[in-house]
Design an enzyme around this catalytic site. Sequence first.
Site, PDB file in Angstrom:
ATOM      1  N   GLY A 259      19.448  41.358  64.319  1.00 27.14           N
ATOM      2  CA  GLY A 259      18.453  40.309  64.151  1.00 27.14           C
ATOM      3  C   GLY A 259      18.931  38.929  64.540  1.00 27.14           C
ATOM      4  O   GLY A 259      18.193  38.163  65.181  1.00 27.14           O
TER       5      GLY A 259
ATOM      6  N   ASN B 126      11.518  36.985  54.071  1.00 32.44           N
ATOM      7  CA  ASN B 126      12.568  37.838  53.524  1.00 32.44           C
ATOM      8  C   ASN B 126      12.827  37.618  52.038  1.00 32.44           C
ATOM      9  O   ASN B 126      13.360  38.499  51.370  1.00 32.44           O
ATOM     10  CB  ASN B 126      13.871  37.620  54.290  1.00 32.44           C
ATOM     11  CG  ASN B 126      14.293  36.162  54.314  1.00 32.44           C
ATOM     12  OD1 ASN B 126      13.571  35.314  54.850  1.00 32.44           O
ATOM     13  ND2 ASN B 126      15.445  35.842  53.748  1.00 32.44           N
TER      14      ASN B 126
ATOM     15  N   GLN C 203      11.939  42.076  58.478  1.00 36.21           N
ATOM     16  CA  GLN C 203      11.535  42.600  57.178  1.00 36.21           C
ATOM     17  C   GLN C 203      10.273  43.454  57.240  1.00 36.21           C
ATOM     18  O   GLN C 203       9.985  44.205  56.307  1.00 36.21           O
ATOM     19  CB  GLN C 203      11.309  41.443  56.197  1.00 36.21           C
ATOM     20  CG  GLN C 203      12.554  40.658  55.845  1.00 36.21           C
ATOM     21  CD  GLN C 203      13.529  41.441  54.988  1.00 36.21           C
ATOM     22  OE1 GLN C 203      13.148  42.351  54.256  1.00 36.21           O
ATOM     23  NE2 GLN C 203      14.804  41.101  55.068  1.00 36.21           N
TER      24      GLN C 203
ATOM     25  N   CYS D 248      24.039  30.657  49.790  1.00 32.00           N
ATOM     26  CA  CYS D 248      25.302  30.011  49.432  1.00 32.00           C
ATOM     27  C   CYS D 248      26.014  29.555  50.692  1.00 32.00           C
ATOM     28  O   CYS D 248      26.172  30.323  51.643  1.00 32.00           O
ATOM     29  CB  CYS D 248      26.193  30.980  48.660  1.00 32.00           C
ATOM     30  SG  CYS D 248      25.606  31.352  47.001  1.00 32.00           S
TER      31      CYS D 248
END
Length: 401
Positions: free
Chosen positions: A69, A156, A184, A334
Amino acid sequence: MTTYLDHAATTPILPEAAAAMTAQLGNVGNANSLHASGRSARRVVEESRETVARALGCRPGEVVFTSGGTESDNLALKGLFWSRRASDPGRTRILATAIEHHAVLDPLHWLAEEEDASVELIAVDPIGRIDLEAFRAAVESDPASIALVSVMWANNEVGTVQPVAEVVEIAHAHGIPVHTDAVQAVGQVPVDFAASGVDAMTVTGHKIGGPYGVGALLVRREVQLTALLHGGGQERDVRSGTIDAPAIAGFAAACEIAVKEQAHLAARLVALRDRLVAGVLREAPGAVYNGDPDSDLGHRLPGNAHLRFPGCEGDSLLMLLDARGIECSTGSACNAGVPQPSHVLLAMGCSDEEARGSLRFSLGHTSTEEDVTALLEAIGPVTERARAAGHTSRSQVATGS
């Protein structure tokens, strides 16, 4: 016993895909070699290309195999931008939604920083759907300056399905190409490349029961792309590199099964997902269901359940559940180990605190009633413990202790 509720991150490989891949691992042959072994590898690749094309509603020549992807998104965005700007230097604008995956947002940021692209992120409503009127206004303000549009098929994080057909209609009225990240969506909702009208579409293997490290960019034959990789000129001369025949065979097998079983899987997942959501809202009072509440496949992915837990830190909830053998994900990204609020939830109007207190439970082909039961038995005690820990932490901050 592990309860796996993170299929949106990656889903277990299908036995048929593993068999198709391993059947080729022992075979020698570069698919670009002219001898018998090379021709045998090429046959595997081209038969796989035809399988993917049949499953996703495109022509075989429109399937460009990639490593997955992220590469497909980069090829679509950079390749379209460079090609369109080369033919018309005034086309420097790119429109996308504010909730795209970072595989789209980060290349767009790079194009803005390094290639002087003007990137405009269109707002979404509180359930995560693009504001079509804002999009229309952005397009019609100066259509001649737009190089391309990129709108994901389904989000997503919160699972909201985007109105891709309406986006295409607005953009194509002005001759603007549209790319969609459908990573997705494939296998969860009906996806047909030709019927959708999009000009380029990203898909990947490991989200549909295929192997890691392989995917494709579907791109219409008439659409010009500038290559990211240069070398042997494989894959329409826009994706050079030795072709990974075993991985492609596994990807094609997974794609065929995922599309064939999509309706049956979706019906099963909707039932599981609705039971999960109702149970969590019952066992964890105060929890909030994020995204579109409509279970219809035109509105929300069937396997997605994204919930906010006021008074709790999502990371704390995740670790407490993990300690009980239940695996899910937070709605946050993160960077360098520093938790950041989810850009998706912020774009939907959540506060930083609300965005940090969410979890995504995502179901897939191996999900069972027992998985949902395990979560429902754990979620009440876990949220109580997380809230107590959060209350203690806030009290210590308030008192300076």
